[in-house]
Design a protein around this motif. Structure first.
Motif, PDB file in Angstrom:
ATOM      1  N   ARG A  39      -5.940   4.074   4.170  1.00 14.65           N
ATOM      2  CA  ARG A  39      -5.767   3.378   2.924  1.00 14.65           C
ATOM      3  C   ARG A  39      -6.483   4.079   1.743  1.00 14.65           C
ATOM      4  O   ARG A  39      -5.922   4.004   0.818  1.00 14.65           O
ATOM      5  CB  ARG A  39      -6.563   1.809   2.954  1.00 14.65           C
ATOM      6  CG  ARG A  39      -6.202   1.077   1.744  1.00 14.65           C
ATOM      7  CD  ARG A  39      -6.584  -0.269   1.792  1.00 14.65           C
ATOM      8  NE  ARG A  39      -7.931  -0.508   1.912  1.00 14.65           N
ATOM      9  CZ  ARG A  39      -8.860  -0.714   2.921  1.00 14.65           C
ATOM     10  NH1 ARG A  39      -8.232  -0.774   4.112  1.00 14.65           N
ATOM     11  NH2 ARG A  39     -10.284  -0.802   3.058  1.00 14.65           N
ATOM     12  N   SER A  42      -3.516   6.114   0.115  1.00 15.10           N
ATOM     13  CA  SER A  42      -2.570   5.277  -0.479  1.00 15.10           C
ATOM     14  C   SER A  42      -2.360   5.952  -1.771  1.00 15.10           C
ATOM     15  O   SER A  42      -0.979   5.958  -2.150  1.00 15.10           O
ATOM     16  CB  SER A  42      -3.110   3.750  -0.576  1.00 15.10           C
ATOM     17  OG  SER A  42      -4.124   3.628  -1.403  1.00 15.10           O
ATOM     18  N   SER A  62       2.200  -0.847  -1.370  1.00 10.67           N
ATOM     19  CA  SER A  62       1.053  -1.375  -1.612  1.00 10.67           C
ATOM     20  C   SER A  62       0.585  -2.680  -0.806  1.00 10.67           C
ATOM     21  O   SER A  62      -0.521  -2.896  -0.709  1.00 10.67           O
ATOM     22  CB  SER A  62       1.153  -1.928  -3.145  1.00 10.67           C
ATOM     23  OG  SER A  62       1.482  -0.947  -4.088  1.00 10.67           O
ATOM     24  N   PHE A  65      -0.495  -1.350   2.746  1.00 14.89           N
ATOM     25  CA  PHE A  65      -1.858  -0.753   2.822  1.00 14.89           C
ATOM     26  C   PHE A  65      -2.888  -2.099   2.275  1.00 14.89           C
ATOM     27  O   PHE A  65      -3.910  -2.074   2.837  1.00 14.89           O
ATOM     28  CB  PHE A  65      -2.140   0.267   1.580  1.00 14.89           C
ATOM     29  CG  PHE A  65      -1.673   1.733   1.885  1.00 14.89           C
ATOM     30  CD1 PHE A  65      -2.422   2.213   2.748  1.00 14.89           C
ATOM     31  CD2 PHE A  65      -0.678   2.053   1.279  1.00 14.89           C
ATOM     32  CE1 PHE A  65      -1.759   3.536   3.387  1.00 14.89           C
ATOM     33  CE2 PHE A  65      -0.122   3.270   1.498  1.00 14.89           C
ATOM     34  CZ  PHE A  65      -0.470   4.146   2.837  1.00 14.89           C
ATOM     35  N   PHE A  97      -8.386   1.908  -3.772  1.00 16.63           N
ATOM     36  CA  PHE A  97      -6.953   1.219  -3.695  1.00 16.63           C
ATOM     37  C   PHE A  97      -6.879   0.314  -4.975  1.00 16.63           C
ATOM     38  O   PHE A  97      -5.667   0.255  -5.457  1.00 16.63           O
ATOM     39  CB  PHE A  97      -7.094   0.226  -2.459  1.00 16.63           C
ATOM     40  CG  PHE A  97      -5.799  -0.359  -2.125  1.00 16.63           C
ATOM     41  CD1 PHE A  97      -4.546   0.522  -1.933  1.00 16.63           C
ATOM     42  CD2 PHE A  97      -5.645  -1.671  -2.098  1.00 16.63           C
ATOM     43  CE1 PHE A  97      -3.406  -0.333  -1.803  1.00 16.63           C
ATOM     44  CE2 PHE A  97      -4.324  -2.492  -1.828  1.00 16.63           C
ATOM     45  CZ  PHE A  97      -3.283  -1.708  -1.664  1.00 16.63           C
TER      46      PHE A  97
END
Length: 147
Positions: A39, A42, A62, A65, A97
């Motif tokens: 993640r 990402s 999105s 993740f 994230f």
């Protein structure tokens, strides 16, 4: 706990994690941390997808993740694979994230840059708390806000 003591603990846990990954029969212990590290990467796929006009792909990435965020905690708690390193890595990755999602959203809605600034402020406060020896942690409201 001093900064030096914190980094010593992390160093020991990183060495243990690498040993786990090298040892058949112990690799499963690092599944939550590997999901978290995935993640962390990402932004390298979500942001370029959004910038090149592939919004649907960015949304799917999105969501994927985001699901890894649910999975790493679930696996760590239910398989008793929790660690200080994993918890702190997860908190850092959550900020990365969230920042990725906010920056991606700011492409079409610049007001989201305000939220990006707030996330950075929260991250700074949490980091200061950690290194001053105070306990900071996630709350249900924080998770709702990020969601």
């Amino acid at each position: 706990m001093t900064t030096e003591e914190i980094f010593k603990i992390y160093n020991e846990q990183i060495k243990e994690a690498l040993t786990d990954l090298k040892t058949p029969g112990r690799r499963h212990k690092q599944i939550p941390n590997l999901l978290t590290l995935g993640r962390m990467l990402s932004p390298l796929v979500i942001i370029p997808s959004a910038l090149t006009g592939h919004q649907e792909e960015a949304i799917k990435l999105s969501l994927f993740f985001g699901l890894t965020d649910l999975a790493d905690g679930f696996i760590a708690r239910n398989w008793n694979l929790t660690s200080k390193l994993g918890a702190d890595l997860d908190a850092l990755t959550d900020k990365i994230f969230a920042g990725t999602l906010l920056l991606t959203g700011a492409i079409s809605n610049p007001i989201l840059l305000t939220n990006t600034g707030l996330e950075m402020l929260i991250a700074g406060v949490n980091l200061r708390q950690k290194f001053s020896g105070n306990k900071s942690g996630s709350t249900i409201m924080g998770k709702i806000k990020t969601g």
